[in-house]
Scaffold this motif. Structure first.
Motif, PDB file in Angstrom:
ATOM      1  N   ILE A  34       0.864  -1.178   0.000  1.00 24.48           N
ATOM      2  CA  ILE A  34       0.000   0.000   0.000  1.00 24.48           C
ATOM      3  C   ILE A  34       0.902   1.230   0.000  1.00 24.48           C
ATOM      4  O   ILE A  34       1.844   1.324   0.790  1.00 24.48           O
ATOM      5  N   VAL A  35       0.590   2.168  -0.891  1.00 25.09           N
ATOM      6  CA  VAL A  35       1.404   3.376  -1.054  1.00 25.09           C
ATOM      7  C   VAL A  35       0.577   4.608  -0.700  1.00 25.09           C
ATOM      8  O   VAL A  35      -0.564   4.756  -1.166  1.00 25.09           O
ATOM      9  N   ASN A  36       1.137   5.469   0.119  1.00 24.58           N
ATOM     10  CA  ASN A  36       0.568   6.788   0.366  1.00 24.58           C
ATOM     11  C   ASN A  36       1.094   7.704  -0.752  1.00 24.58           C
ATOM     12  O   ASN A  36       2.280   8.050  -0.766  1.00 24.58           O
ATOM     13  N   VAL A  37       0.232   8.041  -1.683  1.00 21.58           N
ATOM     14  CA  VAL A  37       0.641   8.792  -2.870  1.00 21.58           C
ATOM     15  C   VAL A  37       1.006  10.224  -2.482  1.00 21.58           C
ATOM     16  O   VAL A  37       0.242  10.923  -1.806  1.00 21.58           O
ATOM     17  N   LYS A  38       2.194  10.655  -2.919  1.00 18.48           N
ATOM     18  CA  LYS A  38       2.696  11.986  -2.552  1.00 18.48           C
ATOM     19  C   LYS A  38       2.648  12.990  -3.700  1.00 18.48           C
ATOM     20  O   LYS A  38       2.395  14.172  -3.487  1.00 18.48           O
ATOM     21  N   TYR A  39       2.931  12.549  -4.919  1.00 16.94           N
ATOM     22  CA  TYR A  39       2.877  13.442  -6.077  1.00 16.94           C
ATOM     23  C   TYR A  39       2.339  12.680  -7.287  1.00 16.94           C
ATOM     24  O   TYR A  39       2.654  11.501  -7.490  1.00 16.94           O
ATOM     25  N   SER A  71       4.243   8.982  -7.409  1.00 14.52           N
ATOM     26  CA  SER A  71       5.248   8.491  -6.476  1.00 14.52           C
ATOM     27  C   SER A  71       4.654   8.557  -5.078  1.00 14.52           C
ATOM     28  O   SER A  71       3.648   9.247  -4.854  1.00 14.52           O
ATOM     29  N   GLY A  72       5.260   7.831  -4.148  1.00 11.79           N
ATOM     30  CA  GLY A  72       4.717   7.860  -2.800  1.00 11.79           C
ATOM     31  C   GLY A  72       5.580   7.107  -1.811  1.00 11.79           C
ATOM     32  O   GLY A  72       6.717   6.713  -2.110  1.00 11.79           O
ATOM     33  N   ILE A  73       5.027   6.893  -0.626  1.00 12.86           N
ATOM     34  CA  ILE A  73       5.713   6.229   0.477  1.00 12.86           C
ATOM     35  C   ILE A  73       4.967   4.944   0.842  1.00 12.86           C
ATOM     36  O   ILE A  73       3.740   4.953   1.005  1.00 12.86           O
ATOM     37  N   ILE A  74       5.694   3.853   0.969  1.00  6.55           N
ATOM     38  CA  ILE A  74       5.095   2.576   1.362  1.00  6.55           C
ATOM     39  C   ILE A  74       4.576   2.667   2.802  1.00  6.55           C
ATOM     40  O   ILE A  74       5.301   3.071   3.715  1.00  6.55           O
ATOM     41  N   THR A  75       3.307   2.295   3.002  1.00  9.01           N
ATOM     42  CA  THR A  75       2.720   2.317   4.355  1.00  9.01           C
ATOM     43  C   THR A  75       2.388   0.924   4.881  1.00  9.01           C
ATOM     44  O   THR A  75       2.193   0.751   6.080  1.00  9.01           O
ATOM     45  N   ALA A  76       2.304  -0.063   3.975  1.00  6.67           N
ATOM     46  CA  ALA A  76       2.024  -1.443   4.406  1.00  6.67           C
ATOM     47  C   ALA A  76       2.541  -2.393   3.340  1.00  6.67           C
ATOM     48  O   ALA A  76       2.546  -2.057   2.151  1.00  6.67           O
ATOM     49  N   ILE A  77       2.980  -3.578   3.773  1.00  9.16           N
ATOM     50  CA  ILE A  77       3.482  -4.587   2.835  1.00  9.16           C
ATOM     51  C   ILE A  77       2.878  -5.948   3.156  1.00  9.16           C
ATOM     52  O   ILE A  77       2.549  -6.240   4.311  1.00  9.16           O
ATOM     53  N   GLU A  93       4.672   1.994 -11.030  1.00  6.86           N
ATOM     54  CA  GLU A  93       4.366   1.591 -12.403  1.00  6.86           C
ATOM     55  C   GLU A  93       2.900   1.178 -12.410  1.00  6.86           C
ATOM     56  O   GLU A  93       2.543   0.158 -11.811  1.00  6.86           O
ATOM     57  N   PRO A  94       2.044   1.928 -13.088  1.00  6.39           N
ATOM     58  CA  PRO A  94       0.602   1.832 -12.835  1.00  6.39           C
ATOM     59  C   PRO A  94      -0.186   0.840 -13.681  1.00  6.39           C
ATOM     60  O   PRO A  94      -1.398   0.993 -13.827  1.00  6.39           O
ATOM     61  N   ASP A 136       6.575  -5.710  -7.150  1.00 10.76           N
ATOM     62  CA  ASP A 136       7.506  -5.596  -8.271  1.00 10.76           C
ATOM     63  C   ASP A 136       7.107  -4.507  -9.266  1.00 10.76           C
ATOM     64  O   ASP A 136       7.809  -4.286 -10.260  1.00 10.76           O
ATOM     65  N   PHE A 137       6.013  -3.808  -8.997  1.00  9.68           N
ATOM     66  CA  PHE A 137       5.638  -2.655  -9.815  1.00  9.68           C
ATOM     67  C   PHE A 137       5.812  -1.351  -9.031  1.00  9.68           C
ATOM     68  O   PHE A 137       5.292  -0.309  -9.430  1.00  9.68           O
ATOM     69  N   CYS A 138       6.564  -1.448  -7.930  1.00  8.15           N
ATOM     70  CA  CYS A 138       6.991  -0.265  -7.186  1.00  8.15           C
ATOM     71  C   CYS A 138       8.514  -0.230  -7.195  1.00  8.15           C
ATOM     72  O   CYS A 138       9.162  -1.225  -6.851  1.00  8.15           O
ATOM     73  N   TYR A 139       9.086   0.907  -7.585  1.00 10.17           N
ATOM     74  CA  TYR A 139      10.531   1.019  -7.752  1.00 10.17           C
ATOM     75  C   TYR A 139      11.087   1.959  -6.683  1.00 10.17           C
ATOM     76  O   TYR A 139      10.757   3.150  -6.661  1.00 10.17           O
ATOM     77  N   LYS A 140      11.908   1.405  -5.819  1.00  9.71           N
ATOM     78  CA  LYS A 140      12.480   2.201  -4.735  1.00  9.71           C
ATOM     79  C   LYS A 140      13.355   3.307  -5.312  1.00  9.71           C
ATOM     80  O   LYS A 140      14.203   3.067  -6.171  1.00  9.71           O
ATOM     81  N   LEU A 141      13.137   4.527  -4.828  1.00 15.37           N
ATOM     82  CA  LEU A 141      13.919   5.657  -5.310  1.00 15.37           C
ATOM     83  C   LEU A 141      15.289   5.662  -4.642  1.00 15.37           C
ATOM     84  O   LEU A 141      15.386   5.547  -3.418  1.00 15.37           O
TER      85      LEU A 141
END
Length: 354
Positions: A34-39, A71-77, A93-94, A136-141
């Motif tokens: 789960i991603v908290n979308v930032k931009y 882009s965003g911050i992971i809040t749950a995995i 990657e949407p 695998d569709f989230c890419y760590k910055l």
């Protein structure tokens, strides 16, 4: 606004949007995050759905959350996630393919007939407080790469795919029609791939000036003339010799497409990146006589997203210069209006802050 669970920017019908507080998405698969979308950036397709309610066969038949450049911050995995942790900054990657069809298995998952792509009917987009994706569709910055830059990974991936489709090689001459976000990024990626001459073509003088400062070695202002005349003038004024090695159209405009085929050298490569009218008049004589390599380009595929992250993070494809403004989430519709009216280059919508 009061504190929200999952405030979302929802298209109801053409030219009608509203904010809805929807349920927070939950982990469904062990590999979900789960991603908290930032931009979130605004794409031309988002604006087209907003103004027309459809793109080709994709028709908005029920309310749909807009947005897919995020882009965003992971809040749950999920319990099987090992590559990401809560608190990681990521680019999203949407589009989620089926992973099982022939196209997926040969690495071209962008062509998967079962693709679930954000903000493409009937699938909701990323303009929400929270969004769920497979890990695998989230890419760590990487360290030093901002969340604002992370939101530009999606259009950069589009450009990476276009330039890879064109097979751009060091020393080649590349012409890109259109100096919007994707056209500019195609110029930057072509430069990173080693192109020695990169010509940006547009009708907007301000955009051309930006293109030359950003990534183009030359610029060319299109005028009202025949495609063959425009191509001859382009080749002559920009010193392309016998013609360009690669032509990329990021406009979808019929005159640009026609000019591009005339401006290529024999054996050159043409890639269609921009969407326009469903059918156009095509200079088939030039294509056949020159034995041109003609390709389409659709979104992005295996390796494109990671390469985009790498190129942005190492500075070979700068994207901060493309960000012309940021607006708060509750002013999202104003950002859509600016993009519709051609203001700026890339406007970002900030995430929900309450």
């Amino acid at each position: 606004m009061a504190s929200s669970q999952n405030l979302s920017f929802v298209l109801q019908k053409p030219n009608e949007v509203k904010y809805e507080d929807r349920p927070i998405p939950e982990i469904k698969d062990p590999h979900d995050v789960i991603v908290n979308v930032k931009y979130t950036g605004i794409c031309g397709s988002d604006v087209h759905y907003w103004t027309h309610g459809s793109i080709g066969a994709f028709i908005v038949r029920s309310p749909m959350v807009l947005g897919h450049e995020s882009s965003g911050i992971i809040t749950a995995i999920g319990p099987s996630v090992t590559s990401l942790s809560v608190g990681d900054a990521v680019a999203l990657e949407p589009g989620i393919p089926c992973r099982r069809c022939v196209r997926c298995k040969d690495g071209k998952y962008n062509l998967c007939p079962e693709m679930a792509f954000a903000a493409t009917p009937p699938f909701d987009g990323t303009l929400a407080k929270f969004y769920r994706l497979p890990d695998d569709f989230c890419y760590k910055l990487p360290d030093g790469m901002s969340l604002e830059e992370g939101a530009l990974v999606e259009p950069t991936s589009v450009a990476v795919h276009v330039v890879r489709q064109a097979g751009v090689k060091p020393g080649q001459q590349v012409v890109v029609w259109g100096a919007g976000p994707v056209g500019l990024l195609c110029c930057a990626v072509a430069r990173a791939f080693g192109a020695s001459k990169i010509v940006s073509v547009d009708i907007n003088e301000e955009r051309l000036q930006f293109a030359q400062k950003y990534a183009a070695t030359d610029v060319f202002r299109a005028q009202k003339e025949s495609a063959s005349e425009s191509a001859a003038r382009l080749v002559r004024e920009c010193g392309l010799g016998v013609g360009a090695d690669v032509g990329i159209d990021a406009t979808g405009a019929e005159p640009c497409i026609q000019t591009a085929l005339h401006a290529l050298r024999v054996g050159g490569t043409y890639v269609q990146a921009g969407m326009g009218k469903p059918e156009i008049t095509w200079p088939i004589g030039a294509m056949c006589a020159k034995e041109l390599n003609v390709k389409g380009s659709f979104r992005y595929s295996s390796g494109d997203y990671q390469l985009a992250v790498t190129m942005i993070s190492n500075g070979s494809v700068p994207v901060k210069e493309l960000i012309s403004g940021k607006v708060p989430f509750d002013s999202a519709e104003l950002a859509f209006q600016d993009v519709r009216d051609g203001k700026g280059i890339k406007t970002l919508i900030e995430g929900v802050k309450y």
